[in-house]
Design an enzyme around this catalytic site. Structure first.
Site, mmCIF file in Angstrom:
data_model
loop_
_atom_site.group_PDB
_atom_site.id
_atom_site.type_symbol
_atom_site.label_atom_id
_atom_site.label_comp_id
_atom_site.label_asym_id
_atom_site.label_seq_id
_atom_site.Cartn_x
_atom_site.Cartn_y
_atom_site.Cartn_z
ATOM 1 N N GLY A 21 -22.935 22.385 -60.878
ATOM 2 C CA GLY A 21 -22.266 21.491 -61.813
ATOM 3 C C GLY A 21 -23.069 21.340 -63.081
ATOM 4 O O GLY A 21 -24.052 22.066 -63.316
ATOM 5 N N GLY A 22 -22.641 20.388 -63.909
ATOM 6 C CA GLY A 22 -23.299 20.186 -65.181
ATOM 7 C C GLY A 22 -24.743 19.752 -65.038
ATOM 8 O O GLY A 22 -25.574 19.992 -65.921
ATOM 9 N N VAL A 26 -26.959 23.108 -56.464
ATOM 10 C CA VAL A 26 -27.280 22.518 -55.161
ATOM 11 C C VAL A 26 -27.432 23.643 -54.145
ATOM 12 O O VAL A 26 -26.573 24.526 -54.041
ATOM 13 C CB VAL A 26 -26.186 21.523 -54.707
ATOM 14 C CG1 VAL A 26 -26.548 20.939 -53.332
ATOM 15 C CG2 VAL A 26 -26.018 20.407 -55.731
ATOM 16 N N LYS A 41 -31.105 19.721 -54.771
ATOM 17 C CA LYS A 41 -30.460 19.863 -56.080
ATOM 18 C C LYS A 41 -31.511 20.209 -57.118
ATOM 19 O O LYS A 41 -32.425 19.433 -57.394
ATOM 20 C CB LYS A 41 -29.724 18.569 -56.462
ATOM 21 C CG LYS A 41 -29.033 18.686 -57.825
ATOM 22 C CD LYS A 41 -27.964 17.626 -58.042
ATOM 23 C CE LYS A 41 -28.532 16.250 -58.179
ATOM 24 N NZ LYS A 41 -27.510 15.256 -58.557
ATOM 25 N N ASP A 139 -20.384 7.386 -62.801
ATOM 26 C CA ASP A 139 -19.715 8.687 -62.828
ATOM 27 C C ASP A 139 -18.911 8.905 -61.557
ATOM 28 O O ASP A 139 -18.996 9.953 -60.920
ATOM 29 C CB ASP A 139 -20.735 9.811 -63.022
ATOM 30 C CG ASP A 139 -20.077 11.138 -63.439
ATOM 31 O OD1 ASP A 139 -18.934 11.100 -63.953
ATOM 32 O OD2 ASP A 139 -20.693 12.196 -63.256
#
Length: 440
Positions: A21-22, A26, A41, A139
């Site tokens: 992801g941004g 992971v 991560k 988020d």
């Protein structure tokens, strides 16, 4: 970038990538000291020799680790450790064989309301516990809701969370959160609190049931943020017993939303087939008193957060209006069904502006309305909210959005838009005034 088989911090053996992801990659990994499977991560630091970027990534990792240490909950992904390896920060978390809610909806399509109530109640319980600890997630989105095969659901990624006494990425003026799921106050000013998580969870559950976020997911980020900051979400069509609760969670005023604890209790009630009484809002409706048209902020809806982006990417956002349209059609209507429309520019920036059109009925009110005008040369409309636009040549027509079709005598409703102008276009200063309004 780390690779398969690499030993991180002398302890965690990377196996295979399980997500990206941004914020980073992971990995599934093996903790060779405790002989267990974990998720690791690797936070992004791909900024060359930018020491500031590396420090920011490390700060983010440390913040998430500190926040996780304050929150231990069966429906929140646990962070075990924060380590560095080759100047790269890593978060070590529990490994949860699961799919994100976004992947689940992509695979199955919109989910039944009762199933959404079950998984939503679990997420709400974790967020309620976080709020009790002074932690705001910031988020909440489908990609951060993880669902196992047996239905266990956990909220992940507290990487941009803010706990009491902690700094936050937005202290540097960067938008925190995913645009389609931001609350109006986050889209407008960046100031968030527990009610913002309530809104974002409501938007997430709305997506799970409807298959789309409440304000759409256009590629035009600025237009999306403006819509979130000033529009009303379309009422859900498939929510059944969750419809009233979702709309309560998506109320524009943070003070009028239920608390996360109330959301958890209401979702649990729906999941168990019991009645759920949604807390009433203060008397704030979509209809406005005559002469009290909704006042949008004079600053851009995302002033301070994205004003610079408007110039940087040269985004042309909308379309402008010509006010010399004859009102003959509206004037020909019977007095009891007349309506009036008044346009005003509420914001402007190089190459574009934002406007609002207030619709007022004559005596007796109206059930259905349409506003018509001609577009000036060089003006173009790209986004309209609280109305349904149709373009016929140079003419633009905006009908009611359904929920705001009926306007009582003595009240008003409004729709908004963003507009772009070419360098040769008529001046924005000429935009404004009366427009043709046709009832019915």
């Amino acid at each position: 970038m780390s690779g398969e088989g690499e030993l991180v911090a002398g302890r965690y053996r990377l196996s295979d990538r399980v997500g990206r992801g941004g914020m980073g990659v992971v990995w599934r990994a093996h903790d060779e000291r405790l002989d267990r499977v974990v998720a690791v991560k690797e936070l992004r630091t791909d900024h060359g020799d930018d020491d500031t970027a590396h420090e920011a990534a490390l700060e983010r990792a440390m913040r998430e680790g500190r926040v996780a240490a304050r929150l231990r909950h069966p429906h929140a992904v646990t962070v075990h450790d924060v380590v560095t390896h080759g100047h790269t920060p890593f978060l070590v978390m529990e490994f949860l064989p699961s799919r994100s809610l976004s992947a689940l909806v992509a695979d199955r399509g919109p989910l039944p309301a009762e199933e959404v109530a079950v998984l939503g109640a679990q997420v709400a319980s974790a967020l309620a516990a976080a709020h009790a600890e002074g932690i705001v997630h910031r988020d909440v989105k489908p990609g951060n809701v993880l669902v196992t095969d047996d239905g266990t659901t956990k909220i992940a990624d507290f990487g941009i969370s803010r706990a009491d006494g902690e700094g936050t990425i937005t202290d540097r003026g960067v938008i925190a959160g995913t645009p389609a799921y931001l609350s109006p106050e986050a889209a407008d000013s960046g100031r968030v609190g527990p009610p913002s998580d309530v809104f974002s969870l409501g938007a997430t559950l709305y997506f799970a049931i409807e298959g789309v976020p409440p304000f759409g997911d256009t590629g035009n980020t600025i237009a999306l943020l403006v819509r979130i900051a000033h529009a009303q979400p379309a009422p859900p069509r498939n929510a059944g017993p969750l419809a009233e609760l979702l709309l309560a969670m998506l109320r524009r005023d943070p003070d009028e939303r239920p608390t996360m604890r109330q959301v958890r209790e209401l979702l649990t009630a729906v999941a168990e087939g019991r009645s759920a009484s949604v807390p009433r809002a203060h008397p704030r409706t979509r209809l406005l008193p005559v002469g009290a048209a909704r006042r949008l902020p004079r600053r851009a809806a995302v002033t301070g957060l994205v004003a610079g982006a408007l110039v940087a990417v040269g985004m042309a956002l909308g379309a402008a209006l010509n006010t010399d349209r004859s009102l003959g059609e509206a004037a020909a209507q019977p007095a009891a069904s007349k309506c009036e429309a008044e346009l005003r520019v509420t914001n402007r920036w190089p190459g574009g502006y934002q406007g609002e059109v207030v619709v007022k009925p004559g005596s007796g009110g109206v059930v259905g309305w349409e506003v018509r005008w001609s577009l000036p040369e060089g003006h173009r409309v790209s986004d309209v909210w609280n109305g349904t636009p149709t373009r016929l040549g140079d003419d633009l027509r905006v009908r009611d959005a359904g929920w705001n079709a009926a306007v009582r005598q003595g009240s008003a409703t409004a729709f908004g838009f963003v507009a772009s102008t070419s360098p040769e276009a008529d001046s924005v200063d000429e935009v404004g005034g009366s427009l043709a309004c046709v009832p019915g």
